[in-house]
Design an enzyme around this catalytic site. Sequence first.
Site, mmCIF file in Angstrom:
data_model
loop_
_atom_site.group_PDB
_atom_site.id
_atom_site.type_symbol
_atom_site.label_atom_id
_atom_site.label_comp_id
_atom_site.label_asym_id
_atom_site.label_seq_id
_atom_site.Cartn_x
_atom_site.Cartn_y
_atom_site.Cartn_z
ATOM 1 N N LYS A 7 1.911 1.987 -5.109
ATOM 2 C CA LYS A 7 2.483 1.429 -6.348
ATOM 3 C C LYS A 7 1.572 1.675 -7.553
ATOM 4 O O LYS A 7 2.035 2.032 -8.634
ATOM 5 C CB LYS A 7 2.706 -0.094 -6.188
ATOM 6 C CG LYS A 7 3.706 -0.453 -5.101
ATOM 7 C CD LYS A 7 3.744 -1.942 -4.876
ATOM 8 C CE LYS A 7 2.470 -2.508 -4.328
ATOM 9 N NZ LYS A 7 2.130 -2.093 -2.951
ATOM 10 N N ASP A 67 0.810 -1.227 0.000
ATOM 11 C CA ASP A 67 0.000 0.000 0.000
ATOM 12 C C ASP A 67 0.837 1.269 0.000
ATOM 13 O O ASP A 67 0.424 2.307 0.527
ATOM 14 C CB ASP A 67 -0.967 0.010 1.213
ATOM 15 C CG ASP A 67 -1.846 -1.224 1.226
ATOM 16 O OD1 ASP A 67 -2.201 -1.704 0.143
ATOM 17 O OD2 ASP A 67 -2.156 -1.709 2.332
ATOM 18 N N GLY A 96 -4.418 -4.529 -3.745
ATOM 19 C CA GLY A 96 -5.419 -3.516 -4.052
ATOM 20 C C GLY A 96 -4.695 -2.238 -4.412
ATOM 21 O O GLY A 96 -4.027 -1.646 -3.570
ATOM 22 N N HIS A 97 -4.759 -1.839 -5.675
ATOM 23 C CA HIS A 97 -4.008 -0.682 -6.148
ATOM 24 C C HIS A 97 -4.989 0.421 -6.534
ATOM 25 O O HIS A 97 -5.831 0.231 -7.403
ATOM 26 C CB HIS A 97 -3.124 -1.077 -7.338
ATOM 27 C CG HIS A 97 -2.084 -2.102 -6.965
ATOM 28 N ND1 HIS A 97 -1.230 -2.677 -7.865
ATOM 29 C CD2 HIS A 97 -1.765 -2.651 -5.767
ATOM 30 C CE1 HIS A 97 -0.432 -3.527 -7.232
ATOM 31 N NE2 HIS A 97 -0.752 -3.531 -5.966
ATOM 32 N N GLN A 107 2.075 -5.856 -3.218
ATOM 33 C CA GLN A 107 2.531 -5.945 -1.821
ATOM 34 C C GLN A 107 3.851 -5.225 -1.594
ATOM 35 O O GLN A 107 4.213 -4.347 -2.350
ATOM 36 C CB GLN A 107 2.635 -7.421 -1.395
ATOM 37 C CG GLN A 107 1.270 -8.042 -1.319
ATOM 38 C CD GLN A 107 1.160 -9.329 -2.044
ATOM 39 O OE1 GLN A 107 2.127 -9.984 -2.382
ATOM 40 N NE2 GLN A 107 -0.064 -9.708 -2.300
HETATM 41 P P1 GDP Z 1 -0.696 0.219 -3.534
HETATM 42 O O1 GDP Z 1 -1.314 -1.052 -3.047
HETATM 43 O O2 GDP Z 1 0.776 0.285 -3.273
HETATM 44 O O3 GDP Z 1 -1.025 0.523 -4.965
HETATM 45 O O4 GDP Z 1 -1.339 1.397 -2.640
HETATM 46 P P2 GDP Z 1 -2.907 1.569 -2.265
HETATM 47 O O5 GDP Z 1 -3.611 2.055 -3.457
HETATM 48 O O6 GDP Z 1 -3.427 0.342 -1.594
HETATM 49 O O7 GDP Z 1 -2.805 2.685 -1.130
HETATM 50 C C1 GDP Z 1 -2.270 3.938 -1.402
HETATM 51 C C2 GDP Z 1 -3.334 4.991 -1.065
HETATM 52 O O8 GDP Z 1 -2.725 6.273 -1.049
HETATM 53 C C3 GDP Z 1 -4.432 5.095 -2.094
HETATM 54 O O9 GDP Z 1 -5.618 5.514 -1.440
HETATM 55 C C4 GDP Z 1 -3.937 6.216 -3.036
HETATM 56 O O10 GDP Z 1 -4.988 6.871 -3.726
HETATM 57 C C5 GDP Z 1 -3.301 7.135 -2.058
HETATM 58 N N1 GDP Z 1 -2.153 7.930 -2.531
HETATM 59 C C6 GDP Z 1 -1.134 7.564 -3.349
HETATM 60 N N2 GDP Z 1 -0.206 8.546 -3.415
HETATM 61 C C7 GDP Z 1 -0.654 9.534 -2.601
HETATM 62 C C8 GDP Z 1 -0.114 10.796 -2.207
HETATM 63 O O11 GDP Z 1 0.963 11.211 -2.589
HETATM 64 N N3 GDP Z 1 -0.861 11.539 -1.323
HETATM 65 C C9 GDP Z 1 -2.057 11.100 -0.824
HETATM 66 N N4 GDP Z 1 -2.696 11.877 0.017
HETATM 67 N N5 GDP Z 1 -2.583 9.914 -1.182
HETATM 68 C C10 GDP Z 1 -1.884 9.148 -2.036
HETATM 69 P P1 IMO Z 2 -0.855 -4.244 -2.170
HETATM 70 O O1 IMO Z 2 -0.431 -4.779 -3.523
HETATM 71 C C1 IMO Z 2 -0.967 -4.668 2.146
HETATM 72 C C2 IMO Z 2 -0.956 -8.729 3.786
HETATM 73 C C3 IMO Z 2 -2.231 -9.118 4.524
HETATM 74 C C4 IMO Z 2 -1.655 -10.065 5.579
HETATM 75 C C5 IMO Z 2 -0.560 -10.787 4.788
HETATM 76 C C6 IMO Z 2 -0.988 -12.142 4.223
HETATM 77 O O2 IMO Z 2 -2.155 -3.540 -2.182
HETATM 78 O O3 IMO Z 2 0.260 -3.473 -1.558
HETATM 79 P P2 IMO Z 2 -2.556 -12.793 2.181
HETATM 80 O O4 IMO Z 2 -4.001 -12.494 1.901
HETATM 81 O O5 IMO Z 2 -1.614 -12.260 1.145
HETATM 82 O O6 IMO Z 2 -2.304 -14.241 2.475
HETATM 83 O O7 IMO Z 2 -2.242 -12.021 3.569
HETATM 84 O O8 IMO Z 2 -0.201 -9.923 3.705
HETATM 85 N N1 IMO Z 2 -1.160 -8.235 2.394
HETATM 86 C C7 IMO Z 2 -1.120 -6.954 2.049
HETATM 87 N N2 IMO Z 2 -0.987 -5.838 2.819
HETATM 88 N N3 IMO Z 2 -1.056 -4.549 0.800
HETATM 89 C C8 IMO Z 2 -1.150 -5.656 0.031
HETATM 90 O O9 IMO Z 2 -1.104 -5.585 -1.313
HETATM 91 C C9 IMO Z 2 -1.226 -6.920 0.653
HETATM 92 N N4 IMO Z 2 -1.356 -8.182 0.207
HETATM 93 C C10 IMO Z 2 -1.295 -8.978 1.281
HETATM 94 O O10 IMO Z 2 -2.868 -8.000 5.106
HETATM 95 O O11 IMO Z 2 -1.023 -9.327 6.586
HETATM 96 MG MG MG Z 3 -2.833 -1.694 -1.769
#
Ligand code: GDP
Ligand code: IMO
Ligand code: MG
Length: 438
Positions: A16, A13, A40-41, A223
């Site tokens: 990416k 999270d 979840g991106h 991840q």
């Molecule tokens: P990922 O799994 O690495 O793709 O990240 P996620 O999408 O799960 O979580 C990142 C969160 O931060 C999402 O809600 C994005 O919309 C948000 N986000 C990404 N870059 C920024 C930033 O520079 N500032 C803020 N405020 N939110 C951001």
């Molecule tokens: P993105 O791509 C954050 C974590 C779960 C748990 C552990 C194992 O959005 O960054 P699993 O379901 O993979 O067997 O769970 O890994 N986890 C993540 N945490 N972002 C993710 O993906 C994750 N994918 C798995 O919360 O701790």
């Molecule tokens: Mg994510």
Amino acid sequence: MPATVIIGGQWGDEGKGRVVDFFARSCSVIARYSAGSNAGHTIVNELGKFGLHLVPAGIFHADTTCIIGNGVVVNPQTLIEEIEMLSSRGVDTSRVRLSDRAHVVMPWHLAIDKLDEQLRGERAIGTTGTGTGPAFTDKAARLGIRTIDIVKPEALEEKLSFILPYKNRVITELYGGEPFDYDEVRADYLEYGRQLRPYVTDTAALVQDAQDRGEQILLEGAQGTLLDLDSGTYPYVTSSLPTSMAAGACLGVGVGPTAIDRVVGVYKAYQTRVGDGPFPTELFDDDARLLRDHGVDQGTGEYGTTTGRPRRCGWFDGVLAGYTARLNGVTSVALTRLDVLAQFERVKVCVGYELDGKRLESLPPALLEASAVRPVYEELPGWQQDVSHIRRLVDLPPEARRFVRRIEELIGVQVDMISVGPEREQAIVTRDIFGVPL
Ligand code: GDP
Ligand code: IMO
Ligand code: MG
């Protein structure tokens, strides 16, 4: 042309998806190489806000081929729904390609994910419950079903005739769960196969051909490195290899290690984690709430994109960041969510640990011991002003620039992109990594 890998440098999270969406304009092939719908991106661009679990975040750029590589495990229903959602919102999904060797999440994987967590009791991992772990387990156990099997009725029937009774025995006799019905599973998966057939192909060949033509290839990680099965906080990890190393990125799409020449490490300006496991800089006070709830009204607070769970929050951990950068061979850092820190008078970064009264400059031998360490913090002055509109480094307040410089020192790699908001253009690019004009 060599490939670039984008990896998460923390516990996932990091942003990416947002970074891939930004840079994908310079690439012709974007490929996911690991994980499943546990990822979840989030992407926010001119079409709105999207949460993607399987389709690469490059899909919003016309002319890109978006590959789900053989290293990904695919829940076919999730993928079909994601493709339908994207199409209904005006995104051209005819450019999606799904590896014929990607493993498929079966209904027993979802069941076992939950049953296993119950069985583990206090030692539950806090998985996403998406069946991803059990699907990878079955891949290694040679009990997997691949996309090539669900597009051919005879292949699916042949696999199911052995695997379904096997899994039913495990579920009923070991876990005391409910068995699955052969006819129902067969009918559901043949239907999924029928709908996904147009996308299924030998994606490794596609990536290799693009490479031969000298095209830019972007490998989208899922991840974070600290969730890596080998290099993370085992056993509180995921079941795949999020890192850029040969076993993760290269194997997951079918290219050799020499194909990769750039590794972009995505790091948040602080630290978050969902699920259980050690987190040395975790906060439990008001500061945690401020980090978690910033942007919550816009849907960009620190709550899981996949599960909606509140993310645990804490200060940036320079020790872990240096570790993950070296491990992945990070050549470029993308630092995200700098805007979130604007609310603090002073910001902290962890520069070392103490264990049993002794100062450690590097990581404890067993990462799990990280739960017992006490972080040593350095305090920096905050900037206390909105930076989300800034697009040039020189326009950042001096305190924010000082913070970025300190992060660079701790990671040991130059910060080439600073994200100051969730939207595509809310970024400061300090070095031209992909030919994106500065
Ligand atoms: P990922 O799994 O690495 O793709 O990240 P996620 O999408 O799960 O979580 C990142 C969160 O931060 C999402 O809600 C994005 O919309 C948000 N986000 C990404 N870059 C920024 C930033 O520079 N500032 C803020 N405020 N939110 C951001
Ligand atoms: P993105 O791509 C954050 C974590 C779960 C748990 C552990 C194992 O959005 O960054 P699993 O379901 O993979 O067997 O769970 O890994 N986890 C993540 N945490 N972002 C993710 O993906 C994750 N994918 C798995 O919360 O701790
Ligand atoms: Mg994510």
